[in-house]
Design a protein around this motif. Structure first.
Motif, short mmCIF file in Angstrom:
data_model
loop_
_atom_site.label_atom_id
_atom_site.label_comp_id
_atom_site.label_asym_id
_atom_site.label_seq_id
_atom_site.Cartn_x
_atom_site.Cartn_y
_atom_site.Cartn_z
N ALA A 77 4.25 -16.84 -9.51
CA ALA A 77 3.73 -16.57 -10.49
C ALA A 77 2.84 -15.60 -10.89
CB ALA A 77 2.86 -17.52 -10.93
N GLU A 78 2.57 -14.18 -9.14
CA GLU A 78 1.89 -13.24 -9.01
C GLU A 78 3.30 -12.32 -9.55
OE1 GLU A 78 -1.26 -10.43 -8.18
OE2 GLU A 78 -1.00 -12.65 -9.47
N VAL A 79 4.31 -12.65 -8.83
CA VAL A 79 5.40 -11.35 -9.24
C VAL A 79 5.85 -11.17 -10.25
CG1 VAL A 79 7.77 -11.08 -8.59
CG2 VAL A 79 5.96 -11.43 -6.40
N SER A 80 6.35 -12.80 -10.75
CA SER A 80 7.08 -12.46 -12.11
C SER A 80 6.40 -12.08 -13.47
CB SER A 80 7.62 -13.74 -12.49
OG SER A 80 8.04 -13.94 -14.27
N GLY A 81 4.74 -13.31 -13.19
CA GLY A 81 3.69 -12.34 -14.51
C GLY A 81 2.89 -11.35 -14.47
N ALA A 82 2.19 -10.99 -14.02
CA ALA A 82 1.95 -9.52 -13.50
C ALA A 82 2.43 -8.76 -12.67
CB ALA A 82 0.47 -9.96 -12.18
N ILE A 83 3.01 -7.95 -11.51
CA ILE A 83 4.15 -7.64 -10.94
C ILE A 83 4.75 -6.93 -12.08
CG2 ILE A 83 4.14 -6.64 -8.62
CD1 ILE A 83 2.26 -8.34 -7.27
N GLN A 84 5.87 -7.86 -12.03
CA GLN A 84 7.19 -8.08 -12.32
C GLN A 84 8.33 -7.12 -11.46
OE1 GLN A 84 6.46 -6.51 -16.28
NE2 GLN A 84 4.72 -8.00 -16.76
N GLN A 85 7.61 -7.35 -10.72
CA GLN A 85 9.24 -6.58 -9.34
C GLN A 85 8.42 -6.73 -7.75
OE1 GLN A 85 8.13 -1.91 -10.19
NE2 GLN A 85 10.05 -2.37 -9.01
N LEU A 86 9.02 -7.08 -6.81
CA LEU A 86 8.79 -7.49 -5.28
C LEU A 86 8.58 -5.32 -5.09
CD1 LEU A 86 10.89 -9.81 -3.00
CD2 LEU A 86 8.25 -9.78 -4.16
N ARG A 87 7.38 -5.45 -4.03
CA ARG A 87 6.42 -5.01 -3.50
C ARG A 87 6.18 -5.05 -1.65
NH1 ARG A 87 2.55 -2.30 -8.83
NH2 ARG A 87 4.50 -1.75 -10.09
N PRO A 88 6.36 -3.42 -1.14
CA PRO A 88 6.03 -4.08 -0.04
C PRO A 88 4.59 -4.90 -0.02
CG PRO A 88 6.13 -1.68 -0.24
CD PRO A 88 6.50 -2.22 -2.05
N SER A 89 3.28 -4.32 -0.72
CA SER A 89 2.43 -5.59 -0.80
C SER A 89 2.71 -6.44 -2.20
CB SER A 89 0.83 -5.33 -0.76
OG SER A 89 -0.03 -5.73 -0.61
N ILE A 90 2.43 -7.64 -1.82
CA ILE A 90 1.99 -8.16 -3.45
C ILE A 90 1.42 -9.22 -3.17
CG2 ILE A 90 4.72 -8.21 -3.99
CD1 ILE A 90 4.33 -11.07 -2.96
N SER A 91 -0.06 -8.62 -2.33
CA SER A 91 -1.58 -9.69 -2.26
C SER A 91 -2.05 -8.79 -2.14
CB SER A 91 -1.56 -11.16 -1.74
OG SER A 91 -2.37 -11.19 -1.82
N PRO A 92 -3.57 -8.97 -2.53
CA PRO A 92 -4.72 -7.76 -1.78
C PRO A 92 -5.50 -8.52 -0.81
CG PRO A 92 -5.41 -9.01 -4.14
CD PRO A 92 -3.59 -8.89 -3.66
N GLY A 93 -5.10 -10.00 -0.52
CA GLY A 93 -5.39 -11.06 0.58
C GLY A 93 -6.37 -12.16 0.22
N TYR A 94 -4.76 -12.64 -1.01
CA TYR A 94 -5.41 -14.03 -1.93
C TYR A 94 -5.60 -15.21 -1.37
CZ TYR A 94 -4.59 -11.21 -6.06
OH TYR A 94 -5.55 -10.38 -7.55
N GLY A 95 -4.83 -15.22 -0.38
CA GLY A 95 -4.41 -16.20 0.69
C GLY A 95 -5.48 -16.50 1.46
#
Length: 270
Positions: free
Chosen positions: A216-234
């Protein structure tokens, strides 16, 4: 002022929702693990694997367009998170391995896998050598819920996820099993509950929620894959889960508060 301003403007409220979605989804899944006495510390890795697995379709099959592609991406994201979460569960059940260590170490494996993919085989051939995949097309992007802001349908996933887990914990035998196995394992065995099956179940559900949050984060907010997709959400989601007292409704409120701290912190840095 940095923590009040996001509540006073419409566009800031949309950004608040976008930040809160992954925190609420991941923490809701983690609450099942923690209630059952299983310490899943690797939700960050499950989040990343969900993003990777869900992005495989638009990256490897860019011509696959149409109504079916987005549901397929969401399903792949959920399965990716479940597969990654099943590893520490199986290792614990089969060999007695400590799930804290195994789930945490898998986070770094997931991060390195993501970095390798976007710099190597999945790199956009038309991206001027930048470490990122090709941008998603219109059919591959999670649509926005409103005309006035960026809030995407991941927010609906979060609300539905909170409701489903609340029903599971309060209205079903499976929820009672999770509680008993976590609080009184011996009583659970007398009641006929299998702690190994419970461990696998809660890890799979937790991984599914984290994987859904990832795609949901990749498809909705970023709209592609990058080296980092999370600022530490997990990792932040662990705090959210305990701030919410491992209760899905409390987690929803805690997720909004922690999302506000993200926005306020970023504004303060600027």
């Amino acid at each position: 002022v940095y923590f009040v301003e996001p509540l006073t403007e419409v566009w800031s409220l949309h950004e608040l929702a976008i930040k809160a979605v992954p925190l609420i989804l991941i923490a809701t899944g983690l609450s099942l693990c923690f209630r059952s006495g299983n310490w899943n510390i690797g939700a960050e890795g499950q989040f990343i694997l969900g993003g990777i697995a869900g992005s495989a379709l638009p990256v490897l099959l860019p011509e696959f367009d149409g109504f079916a592609v987005l549901p397929a991406m969401m399903i792949c994201g959920v399965l990716g998170g479940m597969v990654w979460a099943s590893i520490p569960a199986i290792l614990k059940n089969r060999f007695g391995a400590n799930e804290i260590l195994t789930s945490l170490m898998l986070v770094y494996v997931a991060e390195l896998l993501l970095d390798w993919l976007v710099r190597g085989p999945w790199r956009n051939p038309e991206g001027f050598n930048f470490p990122e995949t090709r941008g998603f097309t219109e059919w591959q992007i999670l649509p926005e819920m409103f005309d006035s802001g960026r809030t995407h349908y991941g927010a609906l996933f979060a609300v539905v996820g909170v409701i489903l887990v609340w029903i599971l914990l309060t209205k079903t035998i499976k929820g009672f099993e999770v509680e008993v196995v976590g609080q009184a394992p011996r009583a659970g065995r007398f009641a006929g509950f299998n702690p190994k099956r419970t461990t696998l179940f809660v890890f799979l559900v937790s991984g599914a929620f984290a994987g859904l949050a990832g795609i949901a984060e990749v498809s909705g907010a970023i709209q592609q894959l990058r080296p980092s997709i999370s600022p530490g959400y997990g990792f932040t989601a662990i705090i959210v889960a305990f701030l919410g007292r491992l209760n899905p409704i409390g987690i929803f409120a805690a997720g909004m508060i922690l999302a506000l701290s993200y926005l306020g912190g970023e504004a303060a840095q600027v």
